[in-house]
Structure formats: C-alpha cells, structure tokens
Design a protein around this motif. Sequence first.
Motif, PDB file in Angstrom:
ATOM      1  N   ALA A 125       0.844  -1.203   0.000  1.00  0.00           N
ATOM      2  CA  ALA A 125       0.000   0.000   0.000  1.00  0.00           C
ATOM      3  C   ALA A 125       0.873   1.245   0.000  1.00  0.00           C
ATOM      4  O   ALA A 125       1.837   1.347   0.770  1.00  0.00           O
ATOM      5  N   LEU A 126       0.531   2.189  -0.849  1.00  0.00           N
ATOM      6  CA  LEU A 126       1.203   3.490  -0.844  1.00  0.00           C
ATOM      7  C   LEU A 126       0.726   4.242   0.396  1.00  0.00           C
ATOM      8  O   LEU A 126      -0.483   4.344   0.637  1.00  0.00           O
ATOM      9  N   THR A 127       1.660   4.762   1.188  1.00  0.00           N
ATOM     10  CA  THR A 127       1.283   5.433   2.432  1.00  0.00           C
ATOM     11  C   THR A 127       1.524   6.934   2.326  1.00  0.00           C
ATOM     12  O   THR A 127       2.564   7.373   1.833  1.00  0.00           O
ATOM     13  N   LEU A 128       0.556   7.676   2.807  1.00  0.00           N
ATOM     14  CA  LEU A 128       0.575   9.130   2.686  1.00  0.00           C
ATOM     15  C   LEU A 128       0.252   9.747   4.038  1.00  0.00           C
ATOM     16  O   LEU A 128      -0.694   9.330   4.705  1.00  0.00           O
ATOM     17  N   LEU A 129       1.032  10.730   4.433  1.00  0.00           N
ATOM     18  CA  LEU A 129       0.766  11.477   5.662  1.00  0.00           C
ATOM     19  C   LEU A 129       0.197  12.832   5.300  1.00  0.00           C
ATOM     20  O   LEU A 129       0.807  13.598   4.551  1.00  0.00           O
ATOM     21  N   ASP A 130      -1.002  13.127   5.817  1.00  0.00           N
ATOM     22  CA  ASP A 130      -1.599  14.450   5.644  1.00  0.00           C
ATOM     23  C   ASP A 130      -1.475  15.177   6.970  1.00  0.00           C
ATOM     24  O   ASP A 130      -2.165  14.852   7.936  1.00  0.00           O
ATOM     25  N   THR A 131      -0.612  16.171   7.021  1.00  0.00           N
ATOM     26  CA  THR A 131      -0.350  16.865   8.284  1.00  0.00           C
ATOM     27  C   THR A 131      -1.433  17.878   8.623  1.00  0.00           C
ATOM     28  O   THR A 131      -1.511  18.343   9.750  1.00  0.00           O
ATOM     29  N   SER A 132      -2.256  18.263   7.630  1.00  0.00           N
ATOM     30  CA  SER A 132      -3.256  19.326   7.778  1.00  0.00           C
ATOM     31  C   SER A 132      -2.562  20.676   7.942  1.00  0.00           C
ATOM     32  O   SER A 132      -2.778  21.591   7.169  1.00  0.00           O
ATOM     33  N   ASP A 133      -1.788  20.838   8.981  1.00  0.00           N
ATOM     34  CA  ASP A 133      -0.781  21.894   9.050  1.00  0.00           C
ATOM     35  C   ASP A 133       0.439  21.276   9.712  1.00  0.00           C
ATOM     36  O   ASP A 133       0.373  20.158  10.223  1.00  0.00           O
ATOM     37  N   PHE A 134       1.560  21.974   9.674  1.00  0.00           N
ATOM     38  CA  PHE A 134       2.771  21.444  10.298  1.00  0.00           C
ATOM     39  C   PHE A 134       2.606  21.633  11.808  1.00  0.00           C
ATOM     40  O   PHE A 134       2.884  22.689  12.357  1.00  0.00           O
ATOM     41  N   HIS A 135       2.121  20.583  12.449  1.00  0.00           N
ATOM     42  CA  HIS A 135       1.778  20.631  13.864  1.00  0.00           C
ATOM     43  C   HIS A 135       2.946  21.135  14.707  1.00  0.00           C
ATOM     44  O   HIS A 135       2.763  21.930  15.629  1.00  0.00           O
ATOM     45  N   SER A 136       4.136  20.676  14.389  1.00  0.00           N
ATOM     46  CA  SER A 136       5.318  21.055  15.162  1.00  0.00           C
ATOM     47  C   SER A 136       5.586  22.551  15.093  1.00  0.00           C
ATOM     48  O   SER A 136       5.998  23.161  16.086  1.00  0.00           O
ATOM     49  N   LEU A 137       5.373  23.141  13.926  1.00  0.00           N
ATOM     50  CA  LEU A 137       5.582  24.574  13.773  1.00  0.00           C
ATOM     51  C   LEU A 137       4.566  25.352  14.602  1.00  0.00           C
ATOM     52  O   LEU A 137       4.912  26.333  15.270  1.00  0.00           O
ATOM     53  N   ARG A 138       3.316  24.915  14.556  1.00  0.00           N
ATOM     54  CA  ARG A 138       2.280  25.580  15.357  1.00  0.00           C
ATOM     55  C   ARG A 138       2.621  25.515  16.840  1.00  0.00           C
ATOM     56  O   ARG A 138       2.503  26.511  17.567  1.00  0.00           O
ATOM     57  N   GLU A 139       3.057  24.350  17.307  1.00  0.00           N
ATOM     58  CA  GLU A 139       3.411  24.203  18.720  1.00  0.00           C
ATOM     59  C   GLU A 139       4.621  25.055  19.082  1.00  0.00           C
ATOM     60  O   GLU A 139       4.672  25.663  20.163  1.00  0.00           O
ATOM     61  N   ALA A 140       5.616  25.097  18.205  1.00  0.00           N
ATOM     62  CA  ALA A 140       6.813  25.897  18.472  1.00  0.00           C
ATOM     63  C   ALA A 140       6.458  27.376  18.574  1.00  0.00           C
ATOM     64  O   ALA A 140       6.964  28.098  19.450  1.00  0.00           O
ATOM     65  N   ARG A 141       5.592  27.841  17.686  1.00  0.00           N
ATOM     66  CA  ARG A 141       5.169  29.244  17.743  1.00  0.00           C
ATOM     67  C   ARG A 141       4.364  29.529  19.005  1.00  0.00           C
ATOM     68  O   ARG A 141       4.482  30.610  19.594  1.00  0.00           O
ATOM     69  N   HIS A 142       3.550  28.573  19.405  1.00  0.00           N
ATOM     70  CA  HIS A 142       2.771  28.759  20.632  1.00  0.00           C
ATOM     71  C   HIS A 142       3.697  28.895  21.836  1.00  0.00           C
ATOM     72  O   HIS A 142       3.519  29.785  22.688  1.00  0.00           O
ATOM     73  N   GLN A 143       4.686  28.016  21.934  1.00  0.00           N
ATOM     74  CA  GLN A 143       5.611  28.068  23.064  1.00  0.00           C
ATOM     75  C   GLN A 143       6.428  29.358  23.056  1.00  0.00           C
ATOM     76  O   GLN A 143       6.680  29.951  24.114  1.00  0.00           O
ATOM     77  N   ALA A 144       6.844  29.808  21.877  1.00  0.00           N
ATOM     78  CA  ALA A 144       7.608  31.054  21.783  1.00  0.00           C
ATOM     79  C   ALA A 144       6.754  32.236  22.228  1.00  0.00           C
ATOM     80  O   ALA A 144       7.244  33.157  22.913  1.00  0.00           O
ATOM     81  N   LEU A 145       5.475  32.238  21.862  1.00  0.00           N
ATOM     82  CA  LEU A 145       4.582  33.319  22.267  1.00  0.00           C
ATOM     83  C   LEU A 145       4.395  33.341  23.783  1.00  0.00           C
ATOM     84  O   LEU A 145       4.428  34.399  24.413  1.00  0.00           O
ATOM     85  N   LYS A 146       4.220  32.163  24.375  1.00  0.00           N
ATOM     86  CA  LYS A 146       3.984  32.086  25.830  1.00  0.00           C
ATOM     87  C   LYS A 146       5.233  32.421  26.634  1.00  0.00           C
ATOM     88  O   LYS A 146       5.146  33.065  27.682  1.00  0.00           O
TER      89      LYS A 146
END
Length: 430
Positions: A125-146
């Motif tokens: 089976a061909l496997t595909l990851l759909d991140t929706s958004d780059f979760h890690s980037l969103r979390e990193a920005r959240h931590q930087a803001l806080k």
Amino acid sequence: MYPGNAPFASASRNTKPRGQAMSAPAKRALLIAKHWPEPASTAAGRRTLDILDLLADAGYRVEIASPAQPTPFQAKTGYGEHPIEVNESSFDRWVRALNPALVIYDRFMMEEQFGWRVREQCPDALTLLDTSDFHSLREARHQALKSGQPLNLFHPIAEREVAAMARCDLTVMISKVEVELLKQHFCLPDWQLHYLPFMVRELPDLNTLPDFDERQHLVMIGGFKHAPNRDATTWFAQEVWPQLRSLLPGVECHVYGAYSDHAMHRLSDPATGLRVYGRTEDALATLARYRLNLAPLRFGAGQKGKILDGWLSGTPTVTTPIGAESMAPEDAWGYPLSDAPEQFAATTAHLYRDQTAWRSARDAGTHALETEFSYAPHAAAFIERLETIAADLDAHRNRQIWGRILRRTEHRAEEFMSRWIETKNKMTDT
C-alpha cells in the motif's frame, strides 16, 4: 443576534453522489482519521473531505476508519466508515482483508499508532501522511509566544512528526512555507513532499453577494478546540476591541465557533457590542452579512479556513502576518499586515469606513482564490503524483534511506509500546 446550531455547507465541497458503479473493481483508499471529519467545525475536517472527494473522483473506493468516538457533528460522508481501536490486533486482520492500495494517515499520531501495522499487513500500500498543518511549527510558535523566547523548531514533537514523514511514501502539505521549511531545516527531499492547498471548485459571484452598504458589523469565526483561535479571541477581546470601539462607535463584533465553552463565552460583553456565539448554521451565509471578517491570529500554521471562507463570501479579511502566511503574499492584501493591537484596530476601522479600500481588499481575496486555490490543476497534479509513485513503489522507497532506517527494529518504539499495552490489557481482562 445571529446564533445558529446546524453545520454549514462548504462552497468548495463536491456534493455529487458517491460510490457510483464502476466497470472494474476500484482501488481502495483508506483514511485513518484522528477524528471523524467535522467540516462544520474545523477547516481541517473540510479539507479532509475535499481530498477524499478528489480520490473518489479519480476512481478510488474510499473508506474512513477512526478510533475516535462519534459526534453529532460529523459529516455524513457516504463513504465506508469503520470504528477501530488502538493497541488492538483486530485491526491487523481487518486492514489485511480490506487490502487498500492507498493509506492516508490524518496527522502524525495516526501514523505512529497504525503505521507499523499497515506496513506488516499491507506492505504494497502506498502510504501518505496528511499533516493538515505542520503541527510542530504551530506548537513551536505557541511556546515562543507564551515564553517570550526565540522560536525553537527542534523539539520532541518535531522529531516525532518528521519521523512519521520519513516513514511514509509521501507527505501532503497545505502550505508552501512549510514545504520550504521542511526542506531547508529538516532536510526532507522535495520528492517526498507534495503541496496541496484548499481547493475551490467555483469562484464566488460578487454580483450576487451583499455589497458594502448592505453589510454591517464585524465577524470572527473558528472552532474553539483549536488553540490559535482561542488565543486570537482572547487577545482581540482584551487588547484590540477596547481601541476599536473608540474608532467605530456603535459597531459590534460577533464571534462564532464550534465547541465554545465557558472561558470563551466569558469574553462576551453585549454592553460593548462584543458577542460570542457557538456554531453557525452556514458559515458562508453568516459571513456574507458582515462588512469585515477578522482573523487576529498570533500563532498557528498551515492555511486558514476562516480566511478562505471570508473570500468565498465576498467578505474582506483583516489578519496578521501569521494569518496571511501561505494564503497570499504580504503585498497582496491591500493594507499593512500587523499583530500590533493599535495597527490592527486602525486597519479594521479604515476598511470598515472606506468603501474603495473595502472593495480593493475584497477583490484581492477573489484574485487569490482564482490564482492559488483552483481545484482542477491541484487535483490533477495530486493524482498524477500518486500514480507516478505507485507505478514503481520499490524504487521510490529505495531512495528513502532514513525511512528505511526508522522502520528497522531498533527504531520501532511505537510498535513495541502498542504490543505491550495490548498484552497488558488482555491480562487485565482475564
């Protein structure tokens, strides 16, 4: 004044009947979803269904599986829907019998939970990851803001997410900015990434939508399970609204969002014109009543469905640099992008009062829809990419040395943890 409860219909969704008869057995595409898709609650849910519709149009027989509990707001997709469990070997027998040609993991956590099982049972089976958004980037920005500290991209969540990307045959990204970030900072090759934005099948007819004088008040929209939306609403209520009220006396701001809770409703202050509601019956119809759509995001990632919906409803959006990222170039908005409360308030007041500036911002949104989000070219490129990889999957995988390394025994912590939990659960049951 305008509260509602029913889900909205997306203007970009394909509503033709699914599951039509085919002359030959269809290839199966299996989505393993973190949550059952809720297009009325989140832009991610709508995008997921858009991808599934695209695959159905291309001849796949689509199936959805999820370990999440059903909700009253999940979409009636018309596709096969299957509840599954984590840490349970019954999934192995089920997925082997299903024998999908394509498996899509909805966010990296699903690849961690089920990827090793799929590799064992359906190795072709061909496997595909759909991140929706780059979760890690969103979390990193959240931590930087806080914390007030510099952005740190290289944290444990990033290690997990990038590892899941490496284990899959292809990763779908909704943001060009994030594609470049993964290539430059995480050394992922271009051939392992594919850009697939929101896709719009039909452009709005501005002649049929309310014009400047037919609209009043300000609107914000976005599900409150999403941390950037909660922060945006709080920041706007505390920092921007007090200034904006003095610039636009008598103008109200109405905030809509799925899964609103007490903390969000406490921000509502009818005496000042700030009103926090829950779900809206129809996001596009709701937005079309207002003169301006606000997206005061201070962190986040990916593309923003609230801005897309603003454009689809002919409602100009005032946003920040984070909100604008991956939606349109910085010079294409018709106003200076800013996350400073004073500038955000001043821009909003100017566009609210100036009809010429308002129409210029509205037209810029329509231009972005036409040039960046058209369904046909993105759909065709995506299906072509899948077919190219599937035509010689072994050769594609042989290029992925880091993926091969991460699939080896010493890097299979998720699998062994899952097997241990399953064994422990069985011992407890007996």
